[in-house]
Design a protein around this motif. Sequence first.
Motif, PDB file in Angstrom:
ATOM      1  N   TYR A  13      79.848 -81.730 -17.623  1.00 46.36           N
ATOM      2  CA  TYR A  13      79.959 -82.603 -18.798  1.00 46.36           C
ATOM      3  C   TYR A  13      79.578 -84.039 -18.432  1.00 46.36           C
ATOM      4  O   TYR A  13      78.821 -84.704 -19.156  1.00 46.36           O
ATOM      5  CB  TYR A  13      81.385 -82.549 -19.335  1.00 46.36           C
ATOM      6  N   MET A 134      78.391 -74.813 -20.430  1.00 47.53           N
ATOM      7  CA  MET A 134      78.923 -75.285 -21.703  1.00 47.53           C
ATOM      8  C   MET A 134      79.258 -76.773 -21.615  1.00 47.53           C
ATOM      9  O   MET A 134      79.172 -77.505 -22.606  1.00 47.53           O
ATOM     10  CB  MET A 134      80.169 -74.493 -22.092  1.00 47.53           C
ATOM     11  N   THR A 137      76.254 -78.625 -22.732  1.00 48.49           N
ATOM     12  CA  THR A 137      76.065 -78.576 -24.182  1.00 48.49           C
ATOM     13  C   THR A 137      77.046 -79.489 -24.902  1.00 48.49           C
ATOM     14  O   THR A 137      76.676 -80.233 -25.818  1.00 48.49           O
ATOM     15  CB  THR A 137      76.239 -77.129 -24.691  1.00 48.49           C
ATOM     16  N   ALA A 250      73.009 -77.708 -30.395  1.00 48.87           N
ATOM     17  CA  ALA A 250      73.843 -76.594 -29.931  1.00 48.87           C
ATOM     18  C   ALA A 250      73.578 -75.329 -30.747  1.00 48.87           C
ATOM     19  O   ALA A 250      73.458 -74.225 -30.192  1.00 48.87           O
ATOM     20  CB  ALA A 250      75.317 -76.988 -30.020  1.00 48.87           C
ATOM     21  N   ASN A 253      70.144 -73.903 -29.845  1.00 53.35           N
ATOM     22  CA  ASN A 253      70.134 -73.254 -28.535  1.00 53.35           C
ATOM     23  C   ASN A 253      70.623 -71.814 -28.633  1.00 53.35           C
ATOM     24  O   ASN A 253      70.052 -70.896 -28.037  1.00 53.35           O
ATOM     25  CB  ASN A 253      71.017 -74.052 -27.570  1.00 53.35           C
ATOM     26  N   PHE A 304      66.100 -77.617 -28.631  1.00 56.49           N
ATOM     27  CA  PHE A 304      66.614 -76.762 -27.562  1.00 56.49           C
ATOM     28  C   PHE A 304      66.479 -75.273 -27.884  1.00 56.49           C
ATOM     29  O   PHE A 304      66.866 -74.427 -27.075  1.00 56.49           O
ATOM     30  CB  PHE A 304      68.087 -77.080 -27.282  1.00 56.49           C
TER      31      PHE A 304
END
Length: 394
Positions: A13, A134, A137, A250, A253, A304
């Motif tokens: 992150y 994640m 993302t 997101a 993707n 994405f």
Amino acid sequence: MPLALFALTIAAYAIGTTEFVVVGLLPTVASDLDVTLPMAGLIVSVYALGVTFGAPVLTALTGRMNRKSLMLGLMGLFIIGNGVAALSPSYELLLVARVISAFAHGVFFSVGATIAADLVPEDRRASAIAMMFMGLTVAIVTGVPLGTFIGQMFGWRATFWGVALLGVISFAGIALLLPGNLKRGETAGLGDQVRVLGSSRLLIVYGMTALGYGGTFVAFTYLSAILQEITGFTESSVSLILIFYGVAIAVGNIAGGKLANRNPVRALTVLFVLQAAVLVLFSFTAISPVATIVTLGALGFLQFANVPGLQLYVVKLAKQHRPGGVDVASALNIAAFNLGIALGAWIGGHVVASGLGLAATPWIGAILVVLALGLTVLSGSLDRRDVARLQPAE
């Protein structure tokens, strides 16, 4: 999932935030350091180039290191890079700081994926890797707009201090939770990477990745400036728009992965056509706030959506043309993504500095995507030729 995996997710992150948060801060950084907007755009390019060229080399050189010690060293490097960025009195030192952070970025995701897989039973490895990524993302959805907001309220240096603090938390989590006896993976040497790059078929896909993914960054790098100077949004509105854009990314993707499952070439062909069309459309809609929001929703979705298909396709071709270097081929495609970011930001800077200006960055980006479309069509035709050769002659 083991707690150590959460420490890796927090680190992902932090790294994802520091890569993309500069997009929202470019006008602020340019003004504070008294540089032009195109020069500020190089802050994005040098970071991406640091990942592109630093990751393969450093991953090969650190292959014999203890995994936990390596991850702690990488997070230490990340903290130093962001700390130096926050303290940078000059534009030149900020560029150096970004390269330092980029070196940590590339090796972290290369090694972190194998560590995440080793932390869980074999039937949960894919879920563990997905969980770590994640963090990347979520950084796009929340970290980038939050970092932009902090930078606008308290100065861009405060954003880098915040990211450095996330690095400290990640460092502590890895030190406390990550096992010290993790096995070393089979690290690809520089020779293995060169052999994979010797495949013309894989080079075509890397070109698709760099041009198709990087095309959007011609405009995305300067999105904050476009929204303020052309569309007329206030500086405070940019953070909210980036949240919306991140959510679209997101969703795109996930949807892109489903589209590419059966036939990645067909999915990529459709996605590149749509991506180029929306970029051209953005050149016209940027003057209208409502039309801009609608266009950015579509552009975020498409930005994405091609990523899963490109990764899936390069693995598929590597199994056929370089069966001993599938992992290396996949890692080099990550480098191609970052090369695309660097290329897009660099071209965008030249467009902004020229007489064309900010308004031309979307349609210039569309040209790169059209080139990626051409490579996709070429690669698809070569696939069909290979299949025809394998079929017995009638």
